[in-house]
Write an enzyme that holds these catalytic residues in place. Structure first.
Site, short mmCIF file in Angstrom:
data_model
loop_
_atom_site.label_atom_id
_atom_site.label_comp_id
_atom_site.label_asym_id
_atom_site.label_seq_id
_atom_site.Cartn_x
_atom_site.Cartn_y
_atom_site.Cartn_z
N ALA A 12 0.86 -1.19 0.00
CA ALA A 12 0.00 0.00 0.00
C ALA A 12 0.89 1.25 0.00
O ALA A 12 2.04 1.19 0.42
CB ALA A 12 -0.87 -0.01 1.25
N GLY B 16 -0.42 -5.50 0.46
CA GLY B 16 -1.57 -5.56 -0.45
C GLY B 16 -1.22 -6.27 -1.75
O GLY B 16 -2.08 -6.91 -2.36
N GLU C 99 -1.60 -9.77 -1.02
CA GLU C 99 -3.02 -10.09 -0.80
C GLU C 99 -3.76 -10.19 -2.14
O GLU C 99 -4.68 -10.99 -2.29
CB GLU C 99 -3.66 -9.04 0.13
CG GLU C 99 -3.18 -9.24 1.57
CD GLU C 99 -3.63 -8.14 2.51
OE1 GLU C 99 -3.27 -6.97 2.25
OE2 GLU C 99 -4.31 -8.43 3.50
N GLU D 241 3.08 -6.18 7.29
CA GLU D 241 2.29 -5.16 8.02
C GLU D 241 2.57 -5.09 9.51
O GLU D 241 2.53 -4.01 10.10
CB GLU D 241 0.78 -5.43 7.81
CG GLU D 241 0.27 -5.08 6.43
CD GLU D 241 0.45 -6.20 5.41
OE1 GLU D 241 1.21 -7.16 5.70
OE2 GLU D 241 -0.15 -6.12 4.33
#
Ligand code: NAD
Length: 718
Positions: free
Chosen positions: A69, A117, A120, A140
């Protein structure tokens, strides 16, 4: 063309296989900023409506897949209300869930790094093909949060709870062989074959050799455990992770709590559980500190890049002194590919320096990080010397001889006669003024400070000190060399102690003052370690060396007589007097014995109490200090001195000041640095606290500007 955006596009071949290519315009990497997320949502909508799609490959046109991100945008997410943040997360979840529900097989072709992300997104696909040299991971928790776009839901279902906890709580970037072994990816191939392999997988599905829908159902279903089995699995990971993360870093445990709940839920419910937990963890002060730290790290690296821009690279270096620091500098330079001459006046010192470097290379080989051949080559690029014979070819010399002004001045002046006019001389002095040392030189403009930390191969920081006459070119070349050595350089202006030691000695002064009142140094160490420091102050002084601390303390007292002098003999003076120099001669505040691995182990030495008794002030408090008192008395002088360094322009930004303390002395990262700590406490509250200790002297008295900022509710960071 099915979709053509600024961050990604989707095309379809005649055989019905579509490709979504991530390629964020105007950026060297792909990242999930709001533009990419919005376009991904639109692209997936277009794909849903597109007839006759047989499969989808998601790939990247850049060297990386997706770095994660966009943290600069993310910071603003954390300021939203719980409801608003939940909605934002739900929107992202919707996109990933739509990808996982597309009516055709989806394959992530992971050519380069896929983090956060980015990973993910890969998890939302049916299959993952990974390039040999790519890395994937969910880092994270290192930012004080946990994966919030389905990572805690999909990863345990894919690779099992144990593995998922290890991936998520450790936050490591995983190599392709480990990812394949754990089952996080389906194939590992050379980078040029990632897309073709992804195509083969889709063809297998089309040919009926792989049942993608059955696999989807299996991975969507709640995981099945007996209650005892579930308890056993999670209890054991909780034990391991809790011990490793420690009480100041709650995110890994929060991730486990979320997974414990969501593994047994339907995928929709599990996503909601993840969102609920994420909102909580994102609002913790630790998340704020760690995200700020990440941004500061980027800022510092960028600032260093600006300093070193256009600098001629150092192709051949030299170091004077083969001691603790000189040997470390030689190893680090050679291991990162810059050949180095290591000069000393004693051949035994050279032998020792080389054998230490050899040991470190050996460890790299043992760990599989270096081949034997490469380690030999690197070791051979350290050339021992007792004379200046080869110095004509040197671009930069690091001086690391004993910490004595006169010795340093004479060694520097002598060296200057043997190097080219354009070569840079840099001193590794810990405290002595660079401007003062430059007085011995004919070309002071080619001279600056290059302050490494001990042990050189482990400590990330290098302070580059600009003396009054240091030229921009000399600073640029030194910064570039530090970067080439894999270090994080911070450029500071000259003053006694520069940034890091100038801040560290007031912290030690706080300790000495408590010792004068009869405090127990073991208690102080324990309290400060519980507070988050890697070691307490007494232990740290032992590691630094009582002699070093003693001499440096005098330099600091001469430099800042208004606040850094002390009356009478303190604990450090006493230990110096009786030659208890710390770890180096196995006696300081503690006694040291070698453990089974040959590492020094500290032990309480009963003799110390009698020794220190004569340094205790009769008017002292007899050591009756609460934990809060100890923390305040240690942290206040450190924070105020950091502020002074910023106010006086010794360091040019709060970000550099905070990172200097984190990388140089292990300031507790969960607090984000001294200035971030002040922001979180609030300057008003800090000044009120400091005022309670103002009788202890000027080190405890906030500056006028701090009080003004407190009155105006100002902060060092936004
Ligand atoms: P050290 O005593 O381990 O090594 C000094 C070396 O310099 C010795 O091997 C000595 O033989 C050699 N030497 C002396 N005169 C010389 C000359 N004329 N030419 C070449 N070599 C000569 O000391 P150290 O701990 O490595 O410290 C070196 C410098 O680094 C000091 O300025 C110190 O303040 C600084 N420093 C030390 C640390 C630390 O933790 N030890 C950390 C940061 C900076």
């Amino acid at each position: 063309m099915i979709y053509d955006g600024q961050a990604l596009k989707v095309t379809k071949e005649a055989d019905g296989v579509a490709t979504l290519t991530l390629d964020l315009a105007g950026d060297s990497v792909n990242k999930f900023n709001s533009l990419t997320l919005n376009e991904l949502a639109e692209a997936v909508d277009s794909l849903k409506q597109e007839p006759d799609v047989k499969g989808l490959i998601i790939n990247s046109a850049k060297d990386v897949f997706v770095v994660g991100a966009d943290i600069t945008e993310f910071v603003n997410w954390f300021k939203l209300s719980d409801e608003e943040l939940s909605d934002k997360l739900r929107d992202a979840h919707q996109i990933f869930s739509d990808i996982s529900n597309l009516p055709f097989p989806t394959v992530a072709a992971i050519n380069g790094i896929a983090l956060g992300g980015g990973m993910e997104l890969c998890l939302a696909c049916d299959y993952r093909v990974m390039a040999q040299k790519a890395k994937i991971g969910l880092p994270e928790t290192q930012l004080g949060i946990y994966p919030g776009w389905g990572g805690t839901v999909r990863l345990p279902r894919l690779i099992g709870v144990d593995n998922a906890c290890e991936w998520i709580c450790g936050g490591a970037q995983k190599r392709s062989e480990d990812a394949l072994k754990d089952g996080a990816v389906d194939a590992v191939v050379p980078v040029e074959k990632v897309v073709t392999s992804a195509r083969h997988l889709i063809q297998h599905v089309i040919d009926g050799k792989l049942d993608v829908m059955a696999r989807r159902e299996e991975l969507r279903a709640p995981m099945v455990f007996s209650p005892i089995e579930k308890m056993m699995v999670f209890e054991s990971v909780r034990g391991v992770v809790g011990a490793k993360a420690g009480k100041h870093y709650p995110a890994p445990m929060a991730a486990i709590k979320t997974m414990e709940k969501n593994v047994s839920q339907t995928i929709e419910k599990a996503c909601e559980t993840e969102i609920k937990g994420f909102v909580k963890v994102a609002k913790t002060p630790v998340a704020k500190s760690l995200v700020n730290l990440f941004l500061n790290d980027q800022y510092v690296k960028k600032a260093a890049g600006t300093f070193s821009k256009g600098a001629d690279p150092v192709k051949q270096a030299a170091v004077l002194g083969a001691g603790i620091m000189g040997g470390g500098v030689a190893y680090q330079s050679a291991s990162k590919g810059t050949p180095i001459i290591m000069k000393d006046i004693r051949s035994e010192a050279l032998d020792l320096g080389l054998s230490e470097a050899n040991k470190l290379f050996g460890k790299q080989v043992e760990r599989g990080r270096l081949t034997n051949e490469k380690s030999m080559k690197a070791l051979n690029s350290i050339v021992p010397a007792l004379s200046y014979g080869e110095f004509e070819g040197v671009d930069l010399v690091v001086e690391a001889v004993v910490e004595n002004v006169n010795v340093k001045k004479s060694v520097l002046a002598e060296t200057e006669n043997h190097i080219r006019d354009d070569a840079v001389l840099a001193s590794n002095t810990s405290t002595i003024s660079i401007t003062e040392l430059s007085k011995a030189l004919k070309r002071p403009e080619n001279f600056c400070g290059m302050h490494f930390f001990n042990p050189v191969h482990r400590m990330p920081l290098v302070e580059v000190i600009r003396g009054e006459k240091s030229s921009d070119e000399a600073v640029a070349k030194t910064v570039a060399y530090a970067q080439a050595m894999g270090k994080t350089p911070i450029v500071v202006n000259d003053c006694p102690g520069f940034l890091v030691n100038r801040v560290l000695f007031p912290y030690f002064a706080g300790f000495s003052l408590m010792m004068k009142e009869g405090a127990d140094f073991q208690k102080i160490d324990k309290v400060m370690e519980r507070f988050g420091w890697p070691m307490g102050p007494a232990y740290l002084i032992d590691v630094v060396g009582i002699d070093t601390a003693y001499h440096a303390d005098q330099v600091m007292a001469d430099g800042f007589p208004d606040r850094m002098t002390h009356d009478g003999k303190n604990a450090i003076d006493k230990l110096f007097e009786v030659e208890r120099f710390g770890q180096k001669n196995e006696k300081g505040f503690y006694r040291y014995e070698q453990d089974r691995k040959g590492k020094p182990k500290k032990i309480y030495d009963p003799e110390i109490t009698t020794l220190l008794a004569e340094t205790v002030d009769a008017a002292g408090t007899n050591g009756e200090l609460s934990d809060e008192d100890i923390i305040a008395r240690m942290m206040i002088p450190l924070c105020i001195e950091t502020v002074r360094c910023v106010e006086e322009g010794i360091v040019s930004s709060p970000a550099e000041a905070d990172m200097g303390l984190i990388y140089g002395i292990g300031f507790p990262p969960y607090l984000g640095g001294a200035l971030h700590y002040l922001d979180q406490m609030g300057l008003k509250a800090f000044c009120d606290l400091a005022d309670k200790y103002s009788h202890l002297g000027k080190l405890y008295q906030p500056t006028a500007r701090m009080r003004e900022m407190a009155d105006n509710n100002e902060t060092y960071f936004q």
